[in-house]
Design a protein around this motif. Structure first.
Motif, PDB file in Angstrom:
ATOM      1  N   LYS A 100      12.040   5.551   3.610  1.00 26.74           N
ATOM      2  CA  LYS A 100      12.611   6.598   2.759  1.00 26.74           C
ATOM      3  C   LYS A 100      13.405   7.610   3.604  1.00 26.74           C
ATOM      4  O   LYS A 100      14.518   8.005   3.251  1.00 26.74           O
ATOM      5  CB  LYS A 100      11.457   7.317   2.032  1.00 26.74           C
ATOM      6  N   THR A 101      12.806   8.017   4.710  1.00 34.38           N
ATOM      7  CA  THR A 101      13.473   8.950   5.629  1.00 34.38           C
ATOM      8  C   THR A 101      14.761   8.330   6.166  1.00 34.38           C
ATOM      9  O   THR A 101      15.820   8.961   6.169  1.00 34.38           O
ATOM     10  CB  THR A 101      12.531   9.276   6.817  1.00 34.38           C
ATOM     11  N   LEU A 102      14.663   7.077   6.588  1.00 35.78           N
ATOM     12  CA  LEU A 102      15.821   6.402   7.160  1.00 35.78           C
ATOM     13  C   LEU A 102      16.943   6.234   6.154  1.00 35.78           C
ATOM     14  O   LEU A 102      18.121   6.383   6.476  1.00 35.78           O
ATOM     15  CB  LEU A 102      15.422   5.031   7.686  1.00 35.78           C
ATOM     16  N   ARG A 103      16.586   5.906   4.912  1.00 36.61           N
ATOM     17  CA  ARG A 103      17.584   5.711   3.867  1.00 36.61           C
ATOM     18  C   ARG A 103      18.406   6.987   3.649  1.00 36.61           C
ATOM     19  O   ARG A 103      19.622   6.942   3.479  1.00 36.61           O
ATOM     20  CB  ARG A 103      16.891   5.308   2.559  1.00 36.61           C
ATOM     21  N   PRO A 272      15.868  10.678  13.504  1.00 37.82           N
ATOM     22  CA  PRO A 272      14.403  10.578  13.442  1.00 37.82           C
ATOM     23  C   PRO A 272      13.850   9.733  14.588  1.00 37.82           C
ATOM     24  O   PRO A 272      13.143   8.754  14.366  1.00 37.82           O
ATOM     25  CB  PRO A 272      14.196   9.886  12.094  1.00 37.82           C
ATOM     26  N   ARG A 273      14.162  10.151  15.813  1.00 33.29           N
ATOM     27  CA  ARG A 273      13.849   9.339  17.007  1.00 33.29           C
ATOM     28  C   ARG A 273      14.182  10.158  18.241  1.00 33.29           C
ATOM     29  O   ARG A 273      14.780  11.230  18.129  1.00 33.29           O
ATOM     30  CB  ARG A 273      14.718   8.077  16.975  1.00 33.29           C
ATOM     31  N   PRO A 274      13.821   9.639  19.447  1.00 35.58           N
ATOM     32  CA  PRO A 274      14.269  10.311  20.671  1.00 35.58           C
ATOM     33  C   PRO A 274      15.784  10.456  20.639  1.00 35.58           C
ATOM     34  O   PRO A 274      16.486   9.609  20.081  1.00 35.58           O
ATOM     35  CB  PRO A 274      13.822   9.351  21.781  1.00 35.58           C
ATOM     36  N   HIS A 275      16.278  11.527  21.248  1.00 37.37           N
ATOM     37  CA  HIS A 275      17.676  11.913  21.045  1.00 37.37           C
ATOM     38  C   HIS A 275      18.300  12.389  22.351  1.00 37.37           C
ATOM     39  O   HIS A 275      17.606  12.900  23.229  1.00 37.37           O
ATOM     40  CB  HIS A 275      17.688  13.031  19.991  1.00 37.37           C
TER      41      HIS A 275
END
Lengths: 385, 385
Positions: A100-103, A272-275
């Protein structure tokens, strides 16, 4: 309690690029069994994981079949098949970030609407199904130039973003879904990385500042902590926490923001990941962003996020005019400087502006680190044989 | 200049244990192509190198054939076939530490004689070809108890060392070459890691202190920096530098020393590689001992050796009474504590006193780190299923 440290537990990572590689170093420290799915056999992650699986990240079957073999699944890149993730979640695999977050994040227009829906500050924008609709809007007076064109999907590393000052600037842009964002003058581009585990424990890294090249309008340095007023830092952290709360994510959420001329904070976009804005945490922070992401997705206690020392990060990108087998000119010279650590991602071929690595500069005194970073930037050059 | 970062350069490592694994993390950062030779297919290094070769480190052919395929060869354990290294050196392979250095260090009696020859301070001792000769010497009054028995070869992690207070204590000891060292009461066991590259650049890490358990007489904590007078630290560093000069080594040299009751510094023994007394450098120092070893053997400029924060290291050893598939009891509880990073080596089986990992505790305030270390030590337990 799952015993990640001594059982048959398997962690899956979608994507085998440099972020995945740095993530994997930290799984080694905890001796966590890892599986990577990646389309390229040359991926930097290949030799740092227990199992390397070849497959297209956008392919439903590839992602689904890979995901079925692991206990927790995470990503190092957003462009993955989200339908497969949704099925995996239904079948009991822990997927962080959630489908859901990724979408929401994968599509920049959806992401912007999410901020509006959640009453989160972001620059005004209009959504378009096709590039041609932008032209129509300009022609009929519905859209004023200048504005920022953004591709809704598949932009990466500055691709998919362009300032449009005249009709001509639209030429050559992808024809698909996009948005036009109001061009807001800003003082600083800031970022805050928020970590959250599934128990709901939350920690934020210090606000960092992206320092731009005065002419090239390109991020030159990531500086931690940002050289801004405490009140602005506090506001930026609060906004980042609100975004985190709205997404209710598990793992890291890197929130990129603008500090406007009148010290408003506007959300630019999130990952939503290392950046890239957190690489300096490896050397500067008590806990690196990579270790923190692992702690979060395994629902382990989060580590300290404050800094041991000041940190500056410089991206190593391919120099203009060079394509082919890479050479890092003067790398020994920069390693002679105090507190300098190069990170080479292991891509064999360079091309103009390709991200080939980064260099971290740390010092007790952030200004000193910033000075050394400038020397590093002047000295090192990513060229070809 | 060799271009380690983008050419066909190959680094070979003899030994695939935990030290090799931690060394390999740092080669990944520099994208150096690595080959590991190791007898066990279960070795922790296996998934962190480009090429894993199975072979016995004491076998001439295995070491020679492996060494011929690399440009620079290093070790993570001293017990390797030195004759093969000597041949490799003659044939142009860069071997660090050199065969000559290793030959001296491998045999503790030779190592002690080396200190005497170079006028370096060490406890008085007598060399014996067989254990039975010690008994004879005691019986005919040539050797007084108590003394410290040390096996000349193949001792590791405290094996091969025993305090002999009565004849009975000799029972069960290996029958081979050994030495009897005067038992000198000491205040502190200290260590200094010296790094030297082949251009002759030299840097020392801060003096660390091994804090012993008051009853068990076992190292409990490595504390960096050592809580000793500056004058003693200076003296210890000077002695370490003299030892380094005498060996003329390339790479790291960890020098273990005693601080006697009257503040004399006596050399205990050395290791020409990353060492247990330097694990805290990963989190506490500007440059970790592993990165420094790589910088040194590749003749790169050495990194800063001072500390960002205070560091304490606790070894994770198998608890008594537990043998089998390992479990790290309460690891989540220690990860909740500030500045705590567990390093799990990845050995699947535990047994009493087996070294299974280590935990680093860092803090701005060394005393605070030491306090947390005590909590860590109380809490975590390496047991079996």
């Amino acid at each position: 309690m799952t015993n990640y440290f001594s059982s048959d537990f398997k962690l899956g990572i979608l994507g085998g690029g440099q972020l995945g590689k740095m993530l994997l170093y930290n799984t080694r420290k905890f001796d966590i069994y890892t599986c990577v799915l990646e389309a390229s056999n040359d991926a930097p992650s290949k030799i740092a994981c227990d199992e390397f699986h070849l497959g297209n990240l956008m392919d439903y079957d590839a992602v689904y079949n890979f995901g079925k073999q692991v206990d927790v699944l995470t990503i190092e890149i957003e462009n993955v098949n989200v339908d497969a993730l949704e099925t995996l979640e239904k079948e009991g695999i822990k997927v962080y970030p959630a489908s859901k977050t990724l979408r929401t994040i994968q599509n920049k227009a959806k992401q912007k609407l999410f901020y509006i829906d959640h009453n989160l500050p972001t620059a005004p924008f209009t959504r378009f199904a096709y590039l041609s609709e932008i032209e129509d809007a300009i022609n009929n007076g519905g859209l004023a130039m200048p504005f920022v064109w953004k591709a809704a999907q598949f932009g990466y590393d500055g691709n998919g973003v362009k300032v449009v000052r005249k009709l001509d600037d639209l030429k050559g842009l992808p024809s698909g879904e996009c948005l036009a964002e109001e061009l807001i003058p800003f003082k600083n581009e800031l970022a805050v990385i928020v970590a959250r585990n599934s128990s709901g424990e939350i920690k934020t890294f210090p606000v960092v500042e992206m320092e731009f090249h005065p002419e090239a309008n390109q991020v030159e340095y990531v500086i931690c902590p940002a050289r801004i007023d405490e009140a602005v830092a506090k506001k930026a952290t609060e906004v980042a926490l609100k975004v985190s709360e709205a997404f209710n994510h598990v793992g890291l959420l890197a929130v990129e923001m603008f500090q406007t001329e009148n010290d408003q904070i506007l959300i630019n976009e999130v990952a939503p990941r290392p950046h890239n804005s957190g690489h300096q945490t490896i050397e500067a922070s008590y806990t690196s962003q990579f270790e923190q992401h692992i702690r979060a997705i395994l629902n382990l206690p989060l580590g300290r996020t404050d800094s041991k020392v000041g940190g500056v990060m410089v991206n190593l990108v391919g120099a203009e005019g060079y394509t082919g087998n890479v050479i890092y000119e003067n790398i020994e010279a920069i390693m002679k400087m105090d507190g300098v650590t190069p990170h080479i991602y292991g891509k064999k071929q360079t091309r103009p502006f390709r991200k080939m690595g980064h260099v971290t500069i740390v010092d007790e005194d952030l200004n000193e680190a910033r000075k050394i970073a400038e020397e590093v930037k002047k000295k090192i050059k990513v060229i070809s044989e």
